[in-house]
Structure formats: structure tokens, C-alpha cells
Design an enzyme around this catalytic site. Structure first.
Site, short mmCIF file in Angstrom:
data_model
loop_
_atom_site.label_atom_id
_atom_site.label_comp_id
_atom_site.label_asym_id
_atom_site.label_seq_id
_atom_site.Cartn_x
_atom_site.Cartn_y
_atom_site.Cartn_z
N LYS A 13 -16.39 1.55 16.82
CA LYS A 13 -16.51 0.40 17.72
C LYS A 13 -17.54 -0.60 17.21
O LYS A 13 -17.30 -1.81 17.23
CB LYS A 13 -16.89 0.92 19.12
N ARG A 88 -20.15 0.10 32.01
CA ARG A 88 -20.14 1.53 31.73
C ARG A 88 -19.72 2.28 32.99
O ARG A 88 -19.39 3.46 32.92
CB ARG A 88 -21.53 1.94 31.28
N ARG A 122 -22.13 13.38 8.62
CA ARG A 122 -23.35 12.58 8.45
C ARG A 122 -24.54 13.44 8.06
O ARG A 122 -24.76 14.51 8.60
CB ARG A 122 -23.69 11.88 9.78
N ARG A 155 -28.31 15.96 11.79
CA ARG A 155 -29.01 15.77 13.07
C ARG A 155 -28.36 16.67 14.13
O ARG A 155 -27.15 16.91 14.09
CB ARG A 155 -28.91 14.31 13.52
N ARG A 166 -20.46 15.43 23.37
CA ARG A 166 -20.57 13.98 23.57
C ARG A 166 -19.22 13.38 23.92
O ARG A 166 -19.12 12.48 24.76
CB ARG A 166 -21.09 13.30 22.29
#
Ligand SMILES: [Zn+2]
Length: 211
Positions: A13, A88, A122, A155, A166
Site C-alpha cells: 500500500k 480506520r 525481511r 524483527r 497481524r
């Protein structure tokens, strides 16, 4: 052209917001930036935001909506805007309706496996903070930073379990918004699995043919 972007973490996004901003010369408005800007400029709303955030609380819907309203009334937003991260919640969407009209809500869709592939690769350097990706931006030496030879690590947010969590949170919180805009006839689902340039072309077709 007044746009809202919706999409799960890892859907790209942010990248698409940037490309749309360049393509259509529209301001990109994210609530995080608005909060920071208002706090820095010490506006009345900014002072309120600061005291709430300093106390570790979430900025309430009315205050967030008031900040967005203030922003959308600026001359730079007269030709349109790209909203990212707002609304949101349903109360925010309802507030937005009272002070602005939206042309399209772009809902980036992407298979969960692809999101996991993108996010779980990542790696971040423990010493200098540089970011890598095992597949897309691999370091020259596995596990080591190109810049400082520091150790690369994953992470906590980027482990497969954390990503799944998430995504579940995202789906639960965003589903009502998608319903809301579906009823308004504004939703455009766009598969963001292809390369960014290709996704941009799809978006341009949608946006240039509106009305
Ligand atoms: Zn490093």
C-alpha cells in the site's frame, strides 16, 4: 480525485500510495504524518494529540477525524487527495462522509502466502538498522550487513506467527469498513501481487475511466 487506500500489511500500500502521488500529483495523507505535523506545529489539536500519545493512549476517533478535516480543507487538497490509514473505524468513515466525498476506495487484495513471503524475508542489521530481504534485497554475504558487517536478524513483528496475527487483526478491524464502502458502491478490489509498475497500470485504468 478523492481516494482511500485499504490493504493489509505487506500488500504494498505504501509503495502504491507513493506511485499514485507521483502519477496524479495528489497529496498523500497518512494519520501518522498528520499527528506528527500537528504536534510539531503545536496547533490546538496537536497539543491534544501530544498529551494523549504521551500518556500512551490511542488518539480517539473524533480527534483524528478533526485533524483529517483540517487537512482536507487546505488548498493543497483542493484537487484531491490519497488517504492512507484513515478511516480506520466506522465512526471515522461516517465523520469523513460529513466533510468530504470520496470517489474510490482502493482495496488491495493479495494472497496470505504472498504477504508471508514478502514480510517474513525481511532482515534488519542489528548495528546500523539497514533493511534487507532474503529474496528481493539479499545481502552480499548471508546474514551479514553489506554496509557494516553487522548481524542481520528477523524483527519479532516479521516472524510467520506474528505476521499471521497481524493479518487476523487487520481482517477483523477492516472488514466492517469494506462492508461500509461496498454499500456505498465505492470499493475497487485490486490484486497487488504483481510488480508495482503493473499494479500502477491497473490502477490507472480504474482511475482514468471513472465517471
Ligand atoms: Zn549494518
Amino acid at each position: 480525485m478523492n481516494l482511500i487506500l485499504l490493504g493489509p500489511p505487506g500488500a504494498g500500500k505504501g509503495t502504491m500510495a507513493f506511485k499514485l502521488k507521483e502519477e496524479y500529483k495528489l497529496p498523500h495523507i497518512s494519520t501518522g504524518d498528520l499527528f506528527r505535523e500537528a504536534i510539531k506545529q503545536q496547533t490546538d489539536l496537536g497539543k491534544k494529540v501530544k498529551s494523549i500519545m504521551d500518556a500512551g493512549n490511542l488518539v480517539p476517533d473524533e480527534l483524528t477525524s478533526a485533524l483529517v478535516k483540517e487537512k482536507l480543507e487546505q488548498p493543497e487538497c483542493r484537487r484531491g487527495f490519497i488517504l492512507d490509514g484513515f478511516p480506520r473505524t466506522i465512526p471515522q468513515a461516517e465523520a469523513l462522509k460529513t466533510f468530504s466525498s470520496i470517489d474510490k476506495v482502493i482495496n488491495f487484495t493479495i494472497p496470505e502466502e504472498e504477504i508471508i513471503r514478502r514480510l517474513s524475508g525481511r532482515r534488519v542489521c542489528r548495528s546500523c538498522g539497514e533493511s534487507y530481504h532474503t529474496e528481493f534485497i539479499p545481502p552480499a554475504k548471508k546474514g551479514l550487513c553489506d554496509k557494516c558487517s553487522g548481524e542481520l536478524y528477523t524483527r519479532d513483528d516479521d516472524t510467520v506467527d506474528a505476521i499471521k496475527n497481524r493479518l487476523a487483526v487487520y481482517r477483523t478491524s477492516t472488514a466492517p469498513l469494506i462492508d461500509f464502502y461496498q454499500k456505498e458502491g465505492l470499493i475497487e478490489n485490486v490484486d497487488s501481487s504483481p510488480a508495482p509498475e503493473e499494479v500502477l497500470n491497473i490502477l490507472k485504468k480504474i482511475l482514468d475511466s471513472r465517471n
